[in-house]
Design a protein around this motif. Structure first.
Motif, PDB file in Angstrom:
ATOM      1  N   LEU A   2       0.826  -1.197   0.000  1.00 22.11           N
ATOM      2  CA  LEU A   2       0.000   0.000   0.000  1.00 22.11           C
ATOM      3  C   LEU A   2       0.863   1.251   0.000  1.00 22.11           C
ATOM      4  O   LEU A   2       0.587   2.231  -0.700  1.00 22.11           O
ATOM      5  CB  LEU A   2      -0.924  -0.003   1.223  1.00 22.11           C
ATOM      6  CG  LEU A   2      -1.831   1.223   1.400  1.00 22.11           C
ATOM      7  CD1 LEU A   2      -2.739   1.373   0.185  1.00 22.11           C
ATOM      8  CD2 LEU A   2      -2.645   1.106   2.674  1.00 22.11           C
ATOM      9  N   LYS A 123      -3.279   6.005   8.330  1.00 22.18           N
ATOM     10  CA  LYS A 123      -4.605   6.585   8.074  1.00 22.18           C
ATOM     11  C   LYS A 123      -4.473   8.039   7.640  1.00 22.18           C
ATOM     12  O   LYS A 123      -5.182   8.504   6.736  1.00 22.18           O
ATOM     13  CB  LYS A 123      -5.446   6.487   9.358  1.00 22.18           C
ATOM     14  CG  LYS A 123      -6.815   7.164   9.283  1.00 22.18           C
ATOM     15  CD  LYS A 123      -7.706   6.509   8.248  1.00 22.18           C
ATOM     16  CE  LYS A 123      -9.152   6.963   8.402  1.00 22.18           C
ATOM     17  NZ  LYS A 123      -9.344   8.403   8.305  1.00 22.18           N
ATOM     18  N   ILE A 126      -3.337   8.116   3.998  1.00 25.04           N
ATOM     19  CA  ILE A 126      -4.451   7.808   3.096  1.00 25.04           C
ATOM     20  C   ILE A 126      -5.397   9.000   2.994  1.00 25.04           C
ATOM     21  O   ILE A 126      -5.892   9.339   1.906  1.00 25.04           O
ATOM     22  CB  ILE A 126      -5.199   6.555   3.589  1.00 25.04           C
ATOM     23  CG1 ILE A 126      -4.299   5.326   3.469  1.00 25.04           C
ATOM     24  CG2 ILE A 126      -6.479   6.341   2.791  1.00 25.04           C
ATOM     25  CD1 ILE A 126      -4.895   4.068   4.054  1.00 25.04           C
ATOM     26  N   THR A 130      -6.506  11.232  -0.169  1.00 23.88           N
ATOM     27  CA  THR A 130      -7.918  11.495  -0.425  1.00 23.88           C
ATOM     28  C   THR A 130      -8.153  12.970  -0.722  1.00 23.88           C
ATOM     29  O   THR A 130      -8.881  13.333  -1.654  1.00 23.88           O
ATOM     30  CB  THR A 130      -8.765  11.073   0.791  1.00 23.88           C
ATOM     31  OG1 THR A 130      -8.652   9.664   0.969  1.00 23.88           O
ATOM     32  CG2 THR A 130     -10.226  11.417   0.584  1.00 23.88           C
ATOM     33  N   SER A 186     -10.225   6.263  -3.866  1.00 26.07           N
ATOM     34  CA  SER A 186     -10.076   6.890  -2.557  1.00 26.07           C
ATOM     35  C   SER A 186     -11.368   6.826  -1.763  1.00 26.07           C
ATOM     36  O   SER A 186     -11.349   6.660  -0.533  1.00 26.07           O
ATOM     37  CB  SER A 186      -9.637   8.352  -2.711  1.00 26.07           C
ATOM     38  OG  SER A 186      -8.341   8.431  -3.243  1.00 26.07           O
ATOM     39  N   ARG A 188     -13.603   4.435  -1.876  1.00 24.75           N
ATOM     40  CA  ARG A 188     -13.750   3.085  -1.336  1.00 24.75           C
ATOM     41  C   ARG A 188     -12.814   2.844  -0.164  1.00 24.75           C
ATOM     42  O   ARG A 188     -13.163   2.142   0.791  1.00 24.75           O
ATOM     43  CB  ARG A 188     -13.473   2.055  -2.438  1.00 24.75           C
ATOM     44  CG  ARG A 188     -14.391   2.156  -3.657  1.00 24.75           C
ATOM     45  CD  ARG A 188     -15.834   1.828  -3.316  1.00 24.75           C
ATOM     46  NE  ARG A 188     -16.679   1.923  -4.494  1.00 24.75           N
ATOM     47  CZ  ARG A 188     -16.971   0.897  -5.288  1.00 24.75           C
ATOM     48  NH1 ARG A 188     -16.478  -0.296  -5.037  1.00 24.75           N
ATOM     49  NH2 ARG A 188     -17.765   1.069  -6.321  1.00 24.75           N
ATOM     50  N   LYS A 189     -11.583   3.411  -0.232  1.00 27.54           N
ATOM     51  CA  LYS A 189     -10.628   3.215   0.862  1.00 27.54           C
ATOM     52  C   LYS A 189     -10.987   4.026   2.098  1.00 27.54           C
ATOM     53  O   LYS A 189     -10.712   3.615   3.233  1.00 27.54           O
ATOM     54  CB  LYS A 189      -9.215   3.590   0.397  1.00 27.54           C
ATOM     55  CG  LYS A 189      -8.603   2.610  -0.596  1.00 27.54           C
ATOM     56  CD  LYS A 189      -7.188   3.005  -0.919  1.00 27.54           C
ATOM     57  CE  LYS A 189      -6.566   2.022  -1.913  1.00 27.54           C
ATOM     58  NZ  LYS A 189      -6.469   0.657  -1.371  1.00 27.54           N
ATOM     59  N   SER A 190     -11.592   5.199   1.901  1.00 25.85           N
ATOM     60  CA  SER A 190     -11.850   6.100   3.010  1.00 25.85           C
ATOM     61  C   SER A 190     -13.111   5.735   3.785  1.00 25.85           C
ATOM     62  O   SER A 190     -13.211   6.015   4.975  1.00 25.85           O
ATOM     63  CB  SER A 190     -11.977   7.543   2.505  1.00 25.85           C
ATOM     64  OG  SER A 190     -10.773   7.958   1.908  1.00 25.85           O
ATOM     65  N   GLU A 196     -14.527  -3.021  -2.036  1.00 27.51           N
ATOM     66  CA  GLU A 196     -13.257  -2.759  -2.706  1.00 27.51           C
ATOM     67  C   GLU A 196     -13.486  -2.514  -4.195  1.00 27.51           C
ATOM     68  O   GLU A 196     -14.314  -3.160  -4.833  1.00 27.51           O
ATOM     69  CB  GLU A 196     -12.309  -3.943  -2.496  1.00 27.51           C
ATOM     70  CG  GLU A 196     -10.915  -3.706  -3.040  1.00 27.51           C
ATOM     71  CD  GLU A 196     -10.003  -4.887  -2.802  1.00 27.51           C
ATOM     72  OE1 GLU A 196      -8.892  -4.889  -3.372  1.00 27.51           O
ATOM     73  OE2 GLU A 196     -10.414  -5.807  -2.062  1.00 27.51           O
TER      74      GLU A 196
END
Length: 379
Positions: A2, A123, A126, A130, A186, A188-190, A196
């Motif tokens: 990642l 976090k 990420i 975002t 972003s 989906r990840k946040s 996913e």
């Protein structure tokens, strides 16, 4: 894994950002040398407007995230944003900083628990990425998409093509493609309740967005050839409708009222070109009305050319443009239906406050991150 993706994304994003600026000034200078001053000014205006808006949002987010910090640092950050360098300093730099911190901590300690400081910093990295994607999304629909419309209109009006025009169109398509897909990744990840974003769903989503936007830009270009005044009136009318819709949604994206209205203004511009779900609610009816309206307007423009302006058809290769417009619209709607029936998440993020404060690690007050994506959901 990642961390390496984040690093390459940041480096690639910075390179694309610099190349995009260079292409804009190169194209503007070429038009200026050809005494096409209006095109040159429009390109620079699109660039200036997008840069101004993204710097304002970048500074506002930085100020909110570092609320309570010393005023000297905020003044320095303000000056950096004033000289249009805020995105590099306060966004890319923080993402790289947090990524390097996580990499260093993970190499020095193999066991990582839920409360491990490296997880907290990851976090933050990420979230910084975002923010970058959100700013790129604003820039895409404030600068890249209007510029693509301008370049296509110039080609259709004059018929003469140059390498720099193709370069501008190519960069515009690349910018739109990367920004819409990266934004959805972003998202989906946040948001933990989002599924996913896999490879096939990425391509389906990309084609859905790119084809519908292309069809709409070709339609606007055709109506602009008929009358610039009618085209401007249509775009203003659409923006008023979109802005009114955002008001009715009662968005709570920003802390201040002024920034909230600026946000709604930007969203109104975005909605001219593509549909966005800004409240995370089920919007089957809204999206159906949105694309049905675009379909009716597109077909109406083509019928106007066929029945009322037959003399223009040969001059602008109307058959080719018409086929591309209809084909991209039909394929875009097909990909839209396929995406929403097979890949669209079934659960939606619940609206929250504009900012969720995060406690610092080991008693230290670190950067306060917001849950911005939970208040701005592009579907």
């Amino acid at each position: 894994n990642l961390l390496s993706r984040i690093f390459f994304f940041l480096v690639g994003g910075m390179i694309i950002y610099v190349v995009d600026i260079g292409v804009d000034f190169w194209v503007a200078s070429r038009y200026f040398c050809q005494e096409q001053y209006s095109w040159s000014i429009l390109i620079l205006c699109f660039r200036g407007l997008s840069s101004l808006v993204t710097q304002i949002f970048s500074y506002e987010w930085f100020k909110n995230d570092w609320e309570g910090t010393d005023t000297g640092k905020l003044k320095l950050v303000f000056l950096v944003h004033l000289f249009q360098c805020g995105i590099f300093i306060s966004t890319y730099w923080f993402a790289l900083k947090y990524g390097c911190q996580v990499a260093f901590k993970q190499t020095s300690s193999r066991d990582a628990s839920e409360a491990d400081p490296s997880n907290f910093i990851l976090k933050q990295a990420i979230d910084a990425v975002t923010d970058i994607n959100m700013l790129r999304m604003f820039k895409t629909f404030l600068k890249t998409t209007p510029q693509l419309f301008l370049q296509i209109y110039i080609l259709m009006e004059h018929g003469k093509t140059h390498f720099y025009q193709y370069a501008a169109i190519f960069m515009s398509f690349c910018g739109i493609s990367l920004s819409v897909v990266d934004y959805q990744i972003s998202l989906r990840k946040s948001l933990p309740d989002k599924d996913e974003f896999r490879v096939l769903s990425k391509f389906v989503y990309l084609f859905y967005k790119l084809l519908t936007i292309t069809s709409w830009i070709l339609s606007i270009s055709l109506i602009t050839l008929l009358s610039v005044r009618i085209s401007v009136i249509l775009l203003i009318f659409l923006w008023i409708c979109d802005f009114t819709w955002t008001l009715k949604q009662h968005t709570t994206f920003c802390k201040s009222t002024k920034m909230e209205y600026l946000y709604r203004t930007v969203v109104g511009i975005i909605l001219i070109f593509s549909f966005f779900n800004i409240k995370g609610r089920r919007t089957k009816l809204c999206i159906s009305i949105y694309y049905a309206t675009h379909t009716v307007v597109t077909l109406g423009i083509l019928f106007v050319y066929i029945f009322w302006k037959p003399a223009i058809i040969e001059e602008i290769c109307f058959t080719i443009v018409g086929i591309l417009t209809i084909l991209s619209l039909v394929l875009g709607i097909i990909f839209l239906g396929f995406y929403y029936s097979h890949f669209h998440p079934t659960t939606y993020g619940r609206p929250q406050a504009c900012s969720d404060e995060v406690d610092g690690v080991a008693g230290q007050k670190d950067r306060v991150k917001t849950g911005r994506f939970q208040n701005f959901l592009m579907q």
